[in-house]
Write an enzyme that holds these catalytic residues in place. Structure first.
Site, mmCIF file in Angstrom:
data_model
loop_
_atom_site.group_PDB
_atom_site.id
_atom_site.type_symbol
_atom_site.label_atom_id
_atom_site.label_comp_id
_atom_site.label_asym_id
_atom_site.label_seq_id
_atom_site.Cartn_x
_atom_site.Cartn_y
_atom_site.Cartn_z
ATOM 1 N N ASP A 198 17.275 -4.073 9.394
ATOM 2 C CA ASP A 198 15.970 -3.402 9.282
ATOM 3 C C ASP A 198 14.742 -4.210 10.092
ATOM 4 O O ASP A 198 15.140 -5.454 10.518
ATOM 5 C CB ASP A 198 15.511 -3.371 7.685
ATOM 6 C CG ASP A 198 14.359 -2.124 7.618
ATOM 7 O OD1 ASP A 198 14.069 -1.802 8.448
ATOM 8 O OD2 ASP A 198 14.878 -1.361 6.657
ATOM 9 N N ASP A 236 11.638 6.933 7.388
ATOM 10 C CA ASP A 236 12.685 7.096 6.352
ATOM 11 C C ASP A 236 12.667 8.584 5.801
ATOM 12 O O ASP A 236 11.522 9.287 5.563
ATOM 13 C CB ASP A 236 12.226 6.135 5.056
ATOM 14 C CG ASP A 236 12.563 4.912 5.580
ATOM 15 O OD1 ASP A 236 12.904 4.571 6.681
ATOM 16 O OD2 ASP A 236 12.652 3.979 4.577
#
Ligand SMILES: *[C@@H]1O[C@H](CO)[C@@H](O)[C@H](O)[C@H]1NC(C)=O
Ligand SMILES: *[C@@H]1O[C@H](CO)[C@@H](O)[C@H](O)[C@H]1NC(C)=O
Ligand SMILES: *[C@@H]1O[C@H](CO)[C@@H](O)[C@H](O)[C@H]1NC(C)=O
Ligand SMILES: *[C@@H]1O[C@H](CO)[C@@H](O)[C@H](O)[C@H]1NC(C)=O
Length: 412
Positions: free
Chosen positions: A164, A225
């Site tokens: 990430d 997301d």
């Protein structure tokens, strides 16, 4: 529904051109078709208070319970082999040698033992880290520890790393993600490499270097997301539809655009909307990472996740990402060439959420079909075969609100 012929021809010309690019992809022998598995994030998040939420708490027992179901319910044998732990698996501090450690309460046996268990089930283990100082949820990040962490993951038997990009400088990402790729390579263990880097730089044209993404990563997130709702799902589909010529040119064996996890079997989608996600993830040659509780799945959701036609379209060895041919008046048509000559997957989405089913009369040209005298269609959801249809003939489709009609079309 009338379409400009010139517009359609342009779309088709681009559809058949993509894939002839010479951009190099990461050469670790992995992800020759879109990777498939399960990932904890969308469904289980950072639930770490096991007193309060014993059933949903992120623990080694939760991960093992999902592994068991992946095998007993047939997901593994359908191709879902990666089982990936996301953020919140770590202890808040590294050990005195600087190594990452799993949370001692929730993962008392450690990740190596968990990997052994996962491997004994014929599955592969995925793990999560962050390129920056801390992960998105505030656990230790890999900044200054990239090499050590790569070796730790390899020593544990990890098969996938999702890296990430929270708490990091976007200007460092190219160097950093490439360095982590090198470190993973030097461990000698083939580790599927999932990068969030592109999503963090998507609004900065100068840093949005798809040639570098493809050379460095097996799979990369481009956009926001996914959340458990139709609005979130459709915003992702529309992002791909609107940016498709840039994105699709870089998808193919070894490297894939990642629109995020499957939310099928969650709380937010109707059965028709679940069909849209599974259908469109197949059309876009997207990695298929389910994020649901496999201990509790409705039969319709399970049937979708295991639908053989949809998985065959998604896993087609040609590896072409489907393109949106047109979007007019809350309806759109997408097309994906398949490896069988002349064969195409075609999806019609009705994105209108008002009331009744809608009727569409569409010609083969409007569906993007190549001009052959006759062709057959297989409805991918019902597996019903229809045809032959004449090329000159329009076809009537009735599609529910926020739903999809999807076929494999082939010359008869
Ligand atoms: C977990 O939740 C319980 C009940 O709400 C609370 O009393 C406890 O302090 C929480 N534990 C932690 C570690 O946050
Ligand atoms: C490391 O990279 C080389 C060169 O691209 C490649 O041939 C090799 O398979 C890679 N090894 C691993 C473990 O990824
Ligand atoms: C990529 O997208 C941008 C913005 O839409 C556009 O200006 C550019 O021409 C595209 N590049 C390619 C190679 O299609
Ligand atoms: C198309 O359908 C017809 C009749 O349903 C069938 O006879 C024919 O074999 C099919 N063609 C292909 C290529 O499947």
């Amino acid at each position: 529904m009338k379409l400009s012929c010139a517009f359609l021809q342009l779309s088709l010309a681009i559809l058949y051109q993509v894939g002839h690019n010479q951009v190099l992809s990461l050469d670790n022998g992995l992800a020759l078709t879109p990777p498939m598995g399960w990932m904890h994030w969308e469904r289980f998040r950072c639930i770490t208070n096991c007193t309060e939420q014993p059933n949903d708490c992120l623990t080694e027992d939760l991960i093992k319970s999902q592994a068991d179901k992946m095998v007993s319910e047939g997901y593994r044998d359908a191709g879902y082999v990666y089982l990936s732990i996301d953020d919140c698996w770590m202890a808040k501090e590294r050990d005195n040698k600087g190594a990452l450690v799993a949370d001692p309460i929730r993962f008392p046996s450690g990740i190596k033992a968990l990997a052994d268990y996962i491997h004994s089930k014929g599955l592969k283990l995925g793990i999560y880290e962050d390129f920056g100082k801390e992960t998105c949820q505030g656990y230790p990040g890999s900044e200054f520890y990239l090499g050590q962490d790569a070796q730790t993951f390899a020593d544990w038997g990890v098969d996938l790393l999702k890296l990430d990009g929270c708490n990091a400088d976007v200007n460092d990402m190219k160097t950093g993600y490439e360095a982590m790729g090198e470190f993973l390579n030097h461990t000698g263990r083939p580790i599927l490499y999932l990068c969030s880097w592109p999503a963090y730089v998507q609004k900065i044209a100068a840093l949005s270097d798809y040639t570098a993404f493809k050379k460095t990563c097996n799979q990369w997130r481009n956009f926001d997301d996914i959340e458990d709702s139709w609005d979130s799902l459709y915003s992702i589909i529309d992002y791909y539809g609107s940016n498709q010529y840039n994105l699709s040119a870089f998808a193919g064996p070894g490297s894939w655009n990642d629109p995020d996890e499957l939310i099928i079997g969650g709380f937010g989608l109707s059965p028709n909307q679940e069909m849209v996600q599974m259908g469109m993830w197949a059309m876009m040659a997207s990695p298929l990472f389910m994020s649901l509780d496999l201990r509790d799945v409705q039969p319709e959701s399970k049937a979708l996740l295991l639908n053989k036609n949809l998985l065959a379209i998604n896993q087609d060895p040609l590896g072409k990402q489907g393109l949106r041919l047109w979007k007019i008046n809350k309806a759109e048509v997408w097309s994906k060439p398949l490896s069988k000559p002349g064969s195409l997957a075609v999806a019609i989405i009705n994105t209108d959420n008002q009331g009744a089913p809608r009727v569409f009369h569409l010609s083969p040209a409007e569906l993007g079909l190549p001009q052959v005298p006759k062709y057959n269609m297989t409805n991918v959801f019902t597996n019903k075969h229809d045809g032959p249809y004449m090329f000159s003939q329009s076809i009537k489709f009735i599609i529910n609100p926020t739903s999809i009609y999807m076929v494999i079309a082939e010359p008869s």
